[in-house]
Scaffold this motif. Structure first.
Motif, mmCIF file in Angstrom:
data_model
loop_
_atom_site.group_PDB
_atom_site.id
_atom_site.type_symbol
_atom_site.label_atom_id
_atom_site.label_comp_id
_atom_site.label_asym_id
_atom_site.label_seq_id
_atom_site.Cartn_x
_atom_site.Cartn_y
_atom_site.Cartn_z
ATOM 1 N N ALA A 141 0.863 -1.181 0.000
ATOM 2 C CA ALA A 141 0.000 0.000 0.000
ATOM 3 C C ALA A 141 0.896 1.227 0.000
ATOM 4 N N THR A 142 0.729 2.105 -0.991
ATOM 5 C CA THR A 142 1.463 3.362 -0.992
ATOM 6 C C THR A 142 0.534 4.466 -0.501
ATOM 7 N N LEU A 159 1.388 -6.981 -5.342
ATOM 8 C CA LEU A 159 0.222 -6.129 -5.559
ATOM 9 C C LEU A 159 0.590 -4.733 -5.087
ATOM 10 N N VAL A 160 0.146 -3.693 -5.809
ATOM 11 C CA VAL A 160 0.393 -2.317 -5.376
ATOM 12 C C VAL A 160 -0.914 -1.540 -5.455
ATOM 13 N N GLU A 161 -1.384 -1.055 -4.301
ATOM 14 C CA GLU A 161 -2.574 -0.203 -4.259
ATOM 15 C C GLU A 161 -2.211 1.086 -3.538
ATOM 16 N N SER A 162 -2.926 2.163 -3.874
ATOM 17 C CA SER A 162 -2.588 3.478 -3.330
ATOM 18 C C SER A 162 -3.783 4.093 -2.622
ATOM 19 N N SER A 201 -7.879 12.322 -2.751
ATOM 20 C CA SER A 201 -8.497 12.729 -4.012
ATOM 21 C C SER A 201 -8.127 11.726 -5.091
ATOM 22 N N ASP A 202 -8.952 11.666 -6.124
ATOM 23 C CA ASP A 202 -8.641 10.776 -7.246
ATOM 24 C C ASP A 202 -7.889 11.510 -8.357
ATOM 25 N N THR A 241 -6.016 4.133 -5.867
ATOM 26 C CA THR A 241 -6.912 2.979 -5.786
ATOM 27 C C THR A 241 -8.040 3.214 -4.793
ATOM 28 N N HIS A 242 -7.709 3.801 -3.629
ATOM 29 C CA HIS A 242 -8.687 4.007 -2.564
ATOM 30 C C HIS A 242 -8.651 5.466 -2.122
#
Length: 276
Positions: free
Chosen positions: A24-25, A64-67, A71-72, A77-78
């Motif tokens: 998670a970044t 896996l890499v999610e952020s 703001s989008d 990702t979230h």
């Protein structure tokens, strides 16, 4: 947010301690580095380069890499507000905070969220501005924060902290943990980043965070509640003299700026490539 050569190098260093796994970044991480420099830092002639850091992290072993962002605008990702409590989707093996916490007003809440995002046995990585980053964000971060937060009593282990001079490319300076109620000064005429890696060992409902130097003083008898190290007393006495002030002024005028980190007895100079 952007990953520079020191941030990428420190993530690579952390990956030698344990696999990155699911990552998670905090903020979606772009690459603030040239393709040739990325190849040098990673030691890979085919290091993937692009606008965003996910392929680079995958090349270091991330499965896996999610952020996470408020703001989008950069395609995170979230979406969460790190100033508040949040419903988190899952936990991750590695949490990467490169250049985000200094922009969060409620920094303690953000730090707590990183721990909640991290699996037991996972690692948390920070690369944040320290000295000489005025107006870059709300905060400039001290090594003392990480040494006082990421303790065994608070459920962490393997905590290590480094400083890097933004004008040097081949060295980091490992910070000696505070002990016996003493702290170390680490000043620099150039910008510095502080880098930390810690491992989450267990969950702790309410971490206790007090600056180590004061916590040690509070444990002493009443007459010695506030104690200053002999080295600090001598330093203060010398710096209070007119001759020292004149010498310091002359040194700044007559000599080009250089990082005093290498002269600090509480810092150990490390060759980056030897750490990998």
């Amino acid at each position: 947010m952007g990953l520079d050569r020191h941030g990428i190098g420190f993530i690579r260093y952390a990956s030698t301690k344990q696999g990155l796994g699911d990552v998670a970044t905090i903020g979606r991480q772009g690459l603030a580095i040239t393709p040739s420099e990325l190849q040098r830092v990673l030691g890979k002639p085919d290091a993937p380069h692009g606008e965003w850091g996910e392929p680079m992290l995958e090349s270091l072993g991330a499965s896996l890499v999610e952020s996470f962002d408020n703001s989008d605008f950069e395609g995170a990702t979230h979406l969460i507000d790190l100033n508040k409590d949040n419903d988190l989707p899952r936990q991750y093996d590695t949490i990467i905070d490169c250049g985000t916490t200094e922009h969060i007003f409620n920094a303690p809440k953000a730090l707590r969220t990183y721990t909640e995002l991290c699996k037991i046995g996972g690692q948390i990585i920070h690369v944040l501005p320290s000295n000489n980053f005025n107006n870059h964000g709300f905060w400039q971060i001290s090594p003392e924060l990480f040494f006082s937060l990421y303790t065994e009593a608070n459920g962490y282990g393997e905590t290590e902290v480094f400083l890097c001079d933004m004008g040097e490319r081949d060295f980091w300076y490992q910070v000696t943990p505070p002990s016996n109620g003493e702290w170390s000064d680490a000043t620099s005429p150039r910008a510095m980043q502080v880098m930390c890696r810690t491992r989450k060992v267990r969950d702790v409902a309410e971490p206790v965070v007090q600056q180590a130097s004061y916590a040690s003083s509070w444990e002493e008898p009443h007459a010695a509640k506030y104690k200053m190290s002999s080295r600090q007393r001598l330093k203060d006495a010398i710096e209070g003299t007119p001759l020292f002030s004149l010498a310091r002024f002359a040194n700044r005028v007559l000599k080009p700026p250089e990082a005093p980190l290498r002269r600090n007895p509480d810092l150990t100079k490390r060759v980056i490539v030897e750490l990998m």
